[in-house]
Design an enzyme around this catalytic site. Sequence first.
Site, mmCIF file in Angstrom:
data_model
loop_
_atom_site.group_PDB
_atom_site.id
_atom_site.type_symbol
_atom_site.label_atom_id
_atom_site.label_comp_id
_atom_site.label_asym_id
_atom_site.label_seq_id
_atom_site.Cartn_x
_atom_site.Cartn_y
_atom_site.Cartn_z
ATOM 1 C CE LYS A 108 13.533 -5.367 51.696
ATOM 2 N NZ LYS A 108 13.438 -3.934 51.431
ATOM 3 C CG ASP A 111 21.120 -14.757 49.072
ATOM 4 O OD1 ASP A 111 20.200 -13.912 48.957
ATOM 5 O OD2 ASP A 111 22.261 -14.465 49.466
ATOM 6 N N GLY A 112 17.519 -15.114 49.031
ATOM 7 C CA GLY A 112 16.498 -14.788 50.019
ATOM 8 C C GLY A 112 17.032 -14.040 51.227
ATOM 9 C CG ASP A 126 10.319 -2.823 48.199
ATOM 10 O OD1 ASP A 126 10.126 -3.126 49.398
ATOM 11 O OD2 ASP A 126 10.028 -3.566 47.258
ATOM 12 C CG ASP A 147 8.407 -4.633 41.602
ATOM 13 O OD1 ASP A 147 8.508 -3.926 40.585
ATOM 14 O OD2 ASP A 147 9.389 -5.041 42.244
ATOM 15 C CG ASN A 148 10.057 -1.692 44.294
ATOM 16 O OD1 ASN A 148 9.799 -2.758 44.858
ATOM 17 N ND2 ASN A 148 11.178 -1.505 43.633
ATOM 18 N N GLY A 181 10.605 -12.533 47.412
ATOM 19 C CA GLY A 181 11.706 -13.474 47.217
ATOM 20 C C GLY A 181 12.652 -13.498 48.398
ATOM 21 N NE ARG A 182 15.136 -8.231 48.965
ATOM 22 C CZ ARG A 182 15.835 -7.173 48.754
ATOM 23 N NH1 ARG A 182 16.997 -7.071 49.304
ATOM 24 N NH2 ARG A 182 15.378 -6.197 48.002
ATOM 25 N NE ARG A 199 8.919 -3.936 53.860
ATOM 26 C CZ ARG A 199 9.290 -4.001 52.577
ATOM 27 N NH1 ARG A 199 10.056 -3.066 52.061
ATOM 28 N NH2 ARG A 199 8.918 -5.008 51.825
HETATM 29 P P1 AMP Z 1 13.441 -5.180 45.128
HETATM 30 O O1 AMP Z 1 14.705 -4.814 44.479
HETATM 31 O O2 AMP Z 1 13.522 -5.259 46.614
HETATM 32 O O3 AMP Z 1 12.284 -4.351 44.701
HETATM 33 O O4 AMP Z 1 13.142 -6.690 44.652
HETATM 34 C C1 AMP Z 1 12.694 -7.051 43.374
HETATM 35 C C2 AMP Z 1 12.382 -8.523 43.358
HETATM 36 O O5 AMP Z 1 13.573 -9.287 43.550
HETATM 37 C C3 AMP Z 1 11.404 -8.984 44.440
HETATM 38 O O6 AMP Z 1 10.618 -10.023 43.939
HETATM 39 C C4 AMP Z 1 12.342 -9.488 45.519
HETATM 40 O O7 AMP Z 1 11.709 -10.398 46.373
HETATM 41 C C5 AMP Z 1 13.433 -10.142 44.697
HETATM 42 N N1 AMP Z 1 14.716 -10.205 45.427
HETATM 43 C C6 AMP Z 1 15.521 -9.174 45.729
HETATM 44 N N2 AMP Z 1 16.595 -9.594 46.413
HETATM 45 C C7 AMP Z 1 16.491 -10.925 46.564
HETATM 46 C C8 AMP Z 1 17.279 -11.948 47.182
HETATM 47 N N3 AMP Z 1 18.430 -11.679 47.808
HETATM 48 N N4 AMP Z 1 16.824 -13.218 47.121
HETATM 49 C C9 AMP Z 1 15.663 -13.509 46.497
HETATM 50 N N5 AMP Z 1 14.892 -12.613 45.899
HETATM 51 C C10 AMP Z 1 15.282 -11.332 45.919
HETATM 52 MG MG MG Z 2 10.628 -4.536 45.711
#
Ligand code: AMP
Ligand code: MG
Length: 489
Positions: A115, A127-128, A263, A253-254, A94-95, A179
């Site tokens: 990232k 917001d990605g 992550d 997912d991590n 997502g980002r 990364r």
């Molecule tokens: P994470 O906390 O990095 O393991 O992310 C969990 C999920 O949330 C993943 O699908 C990420 O891509 C999504 N995600 C985290 N932060 C953002 C962000 N700022 N914008 C869009 N997606 C996000």
């Molecule tokens: Mg993650």
Amino acid sequence: MPEPDSSPIPFDNTYVNLPEKFYVKQTPAHVPDPQLIRINQKLASQLGIDLEWLASPDGVAVLSGNLIPPGAYPLAQAYAGHQFGGFSPQLGDGRAILLGEVIDRDHIRKDIQLKGSGKTPFSRGGDGKSALGPVLREYIVSEAMAALGVPTTRALAAVTTGESVLRQEGSIPGGVFTRVASSHVRVGTFQYFASRGDTEAVKILADYVIDRHYPECAKGDYVELLTKVMQAQARLIAKWMSLGFIHGVMNTDNTAISGETIDYGPCAFMDIFHPHCVFSSIDQQARYAWGNQAQIALWNITRFAETLIPIIHQNKEKAIELAQEKLSEYSDYFNEQYQSHFRKKFGLTDSTNDQLIQTGLSLLANQQIDFTIFFRLLTRAANDKDGNDTAALKAMFPDQAEYMKWHQTWQNAINPEESQQLMQSANPIIIPRNHRVEQAIQAAYKGDFQPFHRLTEALQNPYTVQEQYRDLEKPPTPEQIVRETFCGT
Ligand code: AMP
Ligand code: MG
């Protein structure tokens, strides 16, 4: 989008050749004013990237997502995942955007991913983007982990974007983190297809992973793949625990199939030892506490095994039996790894005195002792000529008499010179303590990146005494203690 003349990054992409449902093609967002914070020169050379180019305006444009270098094929990967026990069938990058892959100097295929480079079809409400804090945190901690000898994704670079992102704390500077990973395939990538009943895709992914990470597995031997992934997780978590590391978001997912730490969100190294220690503000149930990590990894690997059932054997019962048989080997395998790390930490040359590990750790927990400092002083005390190191160690404990009882037994169990050598290789002098990471981030928010650079440099040699960094060894003062860490997403 303009492209530089030649290809300064020697891309050699494979993920893009997988079926289209594995990813979505996605160009990074444009940012107003990218500025370089830091480049990891050693890693860049290892990847065969031209250093001079990487630090040039074109290189920085690539690192910020403003320029796509030739040979890159930017895409967002699809994945699902169990988050804190609940299943989300669609997460995905997502980002983050995968630029492509390169073959490094050791002939190992590596992903290069941006990232914080903007929205993708998987962004949901996000917001990605990335705030600068999490970018610096991941840089510091992942590079420290690498130097500590932990399998991990790496930091190639960090840049500021010249724009602000809106987070809980308000409007803060944004950043992009580059990364590098052995791959970004996660347990959740398998779950994405398994949960859709797409057995063919699971098989394609499993074959891809065998080819990329576990070529020693026979083609089509998915029980062997399960074994390899399970063992890699067990080794990883045992190593984390030996360093007092708490990942904080061990969701499926991590969990990287490669066995690398991935992550870095609200992760932290413990100061005071306690098995129930947890920092993450989002982990209210302490699901991912230090002492739970081994069990959680097995839980995650069991989810992985479930995705493989249809390709392990056409008879479902048989497939389940085969998978369960493997999963039942996890505990012994993990314990062997864990004991072996802690034997080294305590300077025990064989397993005859293993009870000292548990009694020693209980003392630390009961008397609230700093984990890293204890093992540092214990290492010195192993071959203590004048009694000073033992005195310093003793002084750490509120109940000194109780400690000294244990210490005597320990001293009789070790062999001063041989033990000390073992201990030096397992007990770091410097770790990325929370309060130091936090200080580096806060200084950066004020425009001063010096503490970040200094901390990153100090952490490159964690097992060596470095006089100029003595201050970074110290535990936090009561005011400096960081009790909670945040994802910052
Ligand atoms: P994470 O906390 O990095 O393991 O992310 C969990 C999920 O949330 C993943 O699908 C990420 O891509 C999504 N995600 C985290 N932060 C953002 C962000 N700022 N914008 C869009 N997606 C996000
Ligand atoms: Mg993650």
